[in-house]
Design an enzyme around this catalytic site. Structure first.
Site, PDB file in Angstrom:
ATOM      1  CB  SER A   1       2.819   3.651   1.066  1.00 27.97           C
ATOM      2  OG  SER A   1       3.128   2.537   1.895  1.00 27.97           O
TER       3      SER A   1
ATOM      4  CG  ASP B   1      -4.337   0.746   4.677  1.00 27.78           C
ATOM      5  OD1 ASP B   1      -3.477   0.368   5.495  1.00 27.78           O
ATOM      6  OD2 ASP B   1      -4.052   1.409   3.668  1.00 27.78           O
TER       7      ASP B   1
ATOM      8  CG  HIS C   1      -0.441   2.260   4.706  1.00 29.06           C
ATOM      9  ND1 HIS C   1      -1.169   1.598   3.738  1.00 29.06           N
ATOM     10  CD2 HIS C   1       0.815   2.397   4.214  1.00 29.06           C
ATOM     11  CE1 HIS C   1      -0.385   1.343   2.701  1.00 29.06           C
ATOM     12  NE2 HIS C   1       0.820   1.815   2.973  1.00 29.06           N
TER      13      HIS C   1
END
Length: 378
Positions: free
Chosen positions: A65, A342, A345
């Site tokens: 991610s 967040d 990340h």
């Protein structure tokens, strides 16, 4: 001053500001060092960021991610972020990037001089595959089962298989496998993977057996051995220049802190020990592959050494179970003040600083045995 965000071959502009570097270097307590860092980063990118004149013919991106730019949009998974507030600072809005704007891999693409960002494998939309493809997938890991509790993903093995498909298509475009390999020999292969093998595998014994099968030392060794298999497979396809991105300090992510607590430390020490083990083994692998694979060059970017600052704060309201922003929630107004977007990340500003230090490193502690700019020039 605003951070460098290159637009085209004639123009680039600054999107950084003083408070960003204060965030990273405030623990130094030295204004001189702060201004020197600002000057270094600005001058470096002014010298190097010339879009429209790529320094390599193509850039291929593998990972999770931290690098996904939309591959998970087509998958059935909870690890999917094609909604606001993700992409709030990205020109096209939400794309599937797990941050407010650009990823570290995006910034590297720009620093390499490409006019366009590297497109996702799942949605090429007529993009020129000769310039590269992004295969990264949120929740993916080196091990095939990693992240499966969240749903589908493209594991590293699957990403390499997808690259074989693209390499075959490149051979068709160029007329032969030999010409395709010659093309791929000159490209940069950016690899950033491994974190999920801990946070979405080893640290979840209720869902995965890894912790009962391996000690931390054994698990790190197994991961590196499996990583090596995929890197060697890419070498056979034609890859020669590899930038391996080390694992960030897992114990300093807000989600891990909220789950495990800090017990008087700055971060979760056990998690950081996992990162140290993995990165140490990865450095050994870099030396090994540089010895064994003729014509190949591998480097290690020590993200854990680059990243500093306050780990406790993030910018959006999150789902406590997985740490992702709640859909359509309103994030903080000044994202430049936050290390994390967040609970997992990094923000765009952190991605930019990490990318710039990876590309042109001011310290040997950040890049081993050389930085990306040196890798692509050799």
């Amino acid at each position: 001053m605003r951070p460098i965000f290159c637009l085209n071959s004639k123009q680039f502009w600054f999107r950084s500001n003083f408070c960003l570097f204060r965030l990273f270097l405030s623990d130094m307590g030295c204004e001189t060092k702060l201004w020197l860092e600002v000057v270094f980063l600005s001058v470096t990118c002014m010298q190097l960021c010339v879009l429209g004149v790529p320094q390599v013919p193509c850039h291929f991106i593998f990972g999770d991610s931290l690098s996904d730019c939309g591959n998970n949009n087509v998958l059935s998974t909870k690890a999917k972020v094609n909604y606001l507030p993700y992409g709030i600072d990205f020109p096209a809005g939400p794309t599937g990037r797990f941050t407010n704007g650009l990823t570290e891999a995006d910034f590297i693409t720009q620093l390499l001089g490409f006019k366009n960002l590297t497109p996702p494998f799942a949605n090429l939309n007529g993009s020129d595959i000769l310039e590269g493809v992004n295969y990264a997938s949120g929740s993916a890991g080196i091990r095939n089962e990693t992240g499966s509790r969240l749903g589908e993903n493209f594991s590293l093995q699957k990403q390499v298989q997808n690259h074989r498909i693209i390499a075959t298509q490149i051979a068709g475009k160029l007329g032969s496998i030999e010409k395709a390999q010659q093309h791929l020999n000159k490209c940069l292969y950016y690899m950033n993977i491994g974190s999920n093998d801990y946070i979405n595998n080893y640290e979840q014994p209720d869902y995965y057996p890894s912790q009962s099968l391996f000690t931390p030392e054994q698990f790190a060794a197994v991961l590196i051995q499996q990583y090596s298999i995929q890197l060697r497979a890419l070498y056979v396809i034609g890859a020669r220049r590899f930038a391996l991105i080390g694992m960030m300090r897992l114990g300093c992510t807000p989600r891990e802190i909220s789950i495990h607590g800090k017990n008087g430390s700055l971060c979760v020490e056990q998690d950081n020990d996992y990162s140290i083990l993995f990165n140490s083994n990865l450095r050994t692998l870099v030396d090994q592959l540089n010895r064994e694979l003729f014509g190949a060059k591998f480097i290690l970017i020590n993200t854990a050494a680059i990243a500093t600052g306050d780990e406790n704060y993030y910018c959006c309201k999150v789902d406590d179970k997985i740490g992702l922003c709640l859909p359509n929630s309103v994030p903080c107004s000044d994202r430049s003040q936050f290390k994390f977007f967040d609970a997992v990340h990094p923000s765009e500003k952190v991605n930019q600083v990490t990318a710039m230090n990876a590309y042109k490193s001011p310290s040997s502690a950040y890049a081993y045995p050389m930085d990306i700019s040196q890798l692509i020039s050799t």
